[in-house]
Motif scaffolding. Structure first.
Motif, mmCIF file in Angstrom:
data_model
loop_
_atom_site.group_PDB
_atom_site.id
_atom_site.type_symbol
_atom_site.label_atom_id
_atom_site.label_comp_id
_atom_site.label_asym_id
_atom_site.label_seq_id
_atom_site.Cartn_x
_atom_site.Cartn_y
_atom_site.Cartn_z
ATOM 1 N N PHE A 130 9.186 2.331 -2.198
ATOM 2 C CA PHE A 130 8.532 1.899 -3.428
ATOM 3 C C PHE A 130 7.716 3.070 -3.957
ATOM 4 O O PHE A 130 6.849 3.605 -3.264
ATOM 5 N N THR A 131 8.003 3.453 -5.183
ATOM 6 C CA THR A 131 7.400 4.657 -5.740
ATOM 7 C C THR A 131 6.728 4.370 -7.079
ATOM 8 O O THR A 131 6.883 3.302 -7.659
ATOM 9 N N GLY A 132 5.997 5.350 -7.541
ATOM 10 C CA GLY A 132 5.453 5.329 -8.887
ATOM 11 C C GLY A 132 6.082 6.436 -9.701
ATOM 12 O O GLY A 132 6.835 7.256 -9.183
ATOM 13 N N VAL A 184 0.842 -1.194 0.000
ATOM 14 C CA VAL A 184 0.000 0.000 0.000
ATOM 15 C C VAL A 184 0.884 1.253 0.000
ATOM 16 O O VAL A 184 1.758 1.407 0.855
ATOM 17 N N ALA A 185 0.658 2.114 -0.974
ATOM 18 C CA ALA A 185 1.369 3.400 -1.030
ATOM 19 C C ALA A 185 0.631 4.372 -0.120
ATOM 20 O O ALA A 185 -0.326 5.031 -0.530
ATOM 21 N N PHE A 206 2.277 9.446 -3.708
ATOM 22 C CA PHE A 206 2.271 8.547 -2.556
ATOM 23 C C PHE A 206 3.216 7.376 -2.822
ATOM 24 O O PHE A 206 3.385 6.935 -3.959
ATOM 25 N N ALA A 207 3.840 6.875 -1.749
ATOM 26 C CA ALA A 207 4.823 5.804 -1.869
ATOM 27 C C ALA A 207 4.692 4.863 -0.671
ATOM 28 O O ALA A 207 3.946 5.137 0.278
ATOM 29 N N ALA A 208 5.431 3.752 -0.723
ATOM 30 C CA ALA A 208 5.437 2.778 0.369
ATOM 31 C C ALA A 208 6.834 2.705 0.965
ATOM 32 O O ALA A 208 7.796 2.398 0.266
ATOM 33 N N LEU A 226 9.180 13.511 2.893
ATOM 34 C CA LEU A 226 8.041 12.613 3.056
ATOM 35 C C LEU A 226 7.187 13.064 4.226
ATOM 36 O O LEU A 226 7.655 13.788 5.118
ATOM 37 N N ALA A 227 5.948 12.596 4.240
ATOM 38 C CA ALA A 227 5.104 12.826 5.413
ATOM 39 C C ALA A 227 5.731 12.129 6.613
ATOM 40 O O ALA A 227 6.306 11.045 6.495
#
Length: 398
Positions: free
Chosen positions: A83-85, A51-52, A121-123, A68-69
């Protein structure tokens, strides 16, 4: 001539209507609780999807930093992955450079250029290495025959002379064998071959008939097949190492394998020692009522509901409760767990260590979170493993 029926009194009619409504509501509530409990149980055994859930506030290609948050994980010191998009699939992260109440800025260890685009958003991940070639150590890809078919594995041979003690490394729930690569360098330095395995339904190994996890109750047979493979290919004894659900899996191997005499020891990182504790903790985090959680656990162990949930045999949570089965353990165990794990509570690890102080060495961390102990304090993590191996003469150089 029929006698006319006396009309029910208004009070009696109202009472009947009330009882009818109460019965209908009771049935509806019971049905809703039953449905929800099955949903909760199905979630526990369904292979997880990454989950991102961490917002990316921005990155600076000139400074090679990313913001990052702020979460309990993103603020941790050490080396991690993301892990990114977008144009980048995975980024390696270094030290925390600055932080405030809402965000954290970290050093990028993967170089990105000015044209890089990253999804919002990323994981956040503790994997760090994505593939075996990144370790710059010799390895081969092998195939292990298991009850569900051929499962791929990476074999890192020992440097120099052949070693007869091998490590079989087992990843956790919702991950793949890349998760275990963090252990390879220290084990390689100690002269131990490492077999990084896959198992049913993990996305790399074959799918089982049900396509769902057994929480260790079924997956252990695939890892046991890897033990047999190692013994046929030069190993005389094996060390089992498992992360999270991989810990539950290797503990089942240690308790059930016909090769138990060849098992020299067990290393556990953030392990599931008692699934009831983990499922209860996760349900509480999701604000699932306790009665629903209890029903969900019961549903996993009953034949007819198990067929509805995972299209497979029931899962005995008693069999997976290693604290209650502590007396059956025969192998030395190194247990590494963070007391603020955030996903798998460390309570059962402490209880297991208290039950079997003759076998269990507990290395308790703080702040390190779930399966990120290496990332948080690589030196301490490596030294704990190194010292444990040498004290028990489990490494060739010991």
């Amino acid at each position: 001539m029929k006698t006319p029926r006396r009309a029910a009194s208004p009070v009696l009619a109202a009472a009947r209507a009330t009882f009818t409504l109460a019965g209908a509501l009771g049935a509806a509530v019971a049905g809703a609780v039953g449905y929800l409990s099955l949903r909760v149980a199905r979630t526990a055994v369904t292979p997880a999807v990454r989950v991102a859930d961490v917002a990316v506030h921005g990155f600076d290609t000139a400074a090679q930093t990313i913001t990052l948050a702020r979460t309990p994980d993103t603020v941790l010191p050490g080396r991690y992955g993301l892990f990114t998009g977008g144009t980048e699939r995975y980024l390696k992260l270094g030290a925390v450079l600055s932080e405030d109440g809402l965000s954290v800025r970290r050093k990028l260890l993967t170089e990105v250029d000015a044209d890089t685009e990253i999804a919002p958003f990323a994981a956040f991940s503790g994997w760090y290495w994505m593939g075996p070639e990144e370790l710059h150590l010799p390895f081969t890809t092998v195939s292990v025959g298991t009850p569900v078919g051929a499962c791929p594995a990476w074999l890192f041979p020992a440097a120099g002379a052949a070693a007869d003690t091998w490590v079989i490394a087992v990843h956790g729930r919702g991950t793949t064998r890349a998760e275990v690569l963090r252990a390879v360098p220290v084990l390689h330095e100690e002269g131990l071959p490492v077999l990084c395995v896959s198992y049913r339904n993990d996305g790399e190994a074959p799918r089982s008939r049900s396509g769902h996890y057994g929480l260790g109750a079924t997956e252990w047979r695939d890892v046991d097949a890897a033990v047999a493979w190692a013994l046929r290919n030069g190993a005389r004894r094996v060390l089992l190492m498992g992360w999270s659900m991989g810990g539950a899996i290797v503990l089942q191997v240690a308790l059930n394998s016909v090769h138990a005499q060849a098992i020299a020891g067990v290393i556990l990182e953030s392990p599931v020692v008692d699934w009831r504790l983990v499922l209860g903790f996760q349900a509480q985090r999701m604000r699932v009522p306790s009665p629903v959680t209890r029903l969900a656990m019961g549903a996993l162990g009953r034949s007819w509901t198990s067929r509805m949930i995972r299209r497979g045999d029931p899962i005995s949570l008693d069999d997976l409760d290693i604290v209650s089965r502590a007396g059956e353990l025969d192998h030395p165990i190194l247990l590494l767990h963070s007391d603020d794990d955030g996903f798998v509570p460390s309570d059962a690890s402490h209880r297991l260590a208290a039950e079997r102080p003759d076998l269990v060495t507990l290395e308790s961390f703080r702040t390190a979170r779930h399966t990120k102990l290496w990332n948080y304090d690589e030196r301490r993590w490596n030294e704990a493993i190194r010292e444990w191996l040498r004290e028990r003469s489990l490494a060739p150089g010991a």
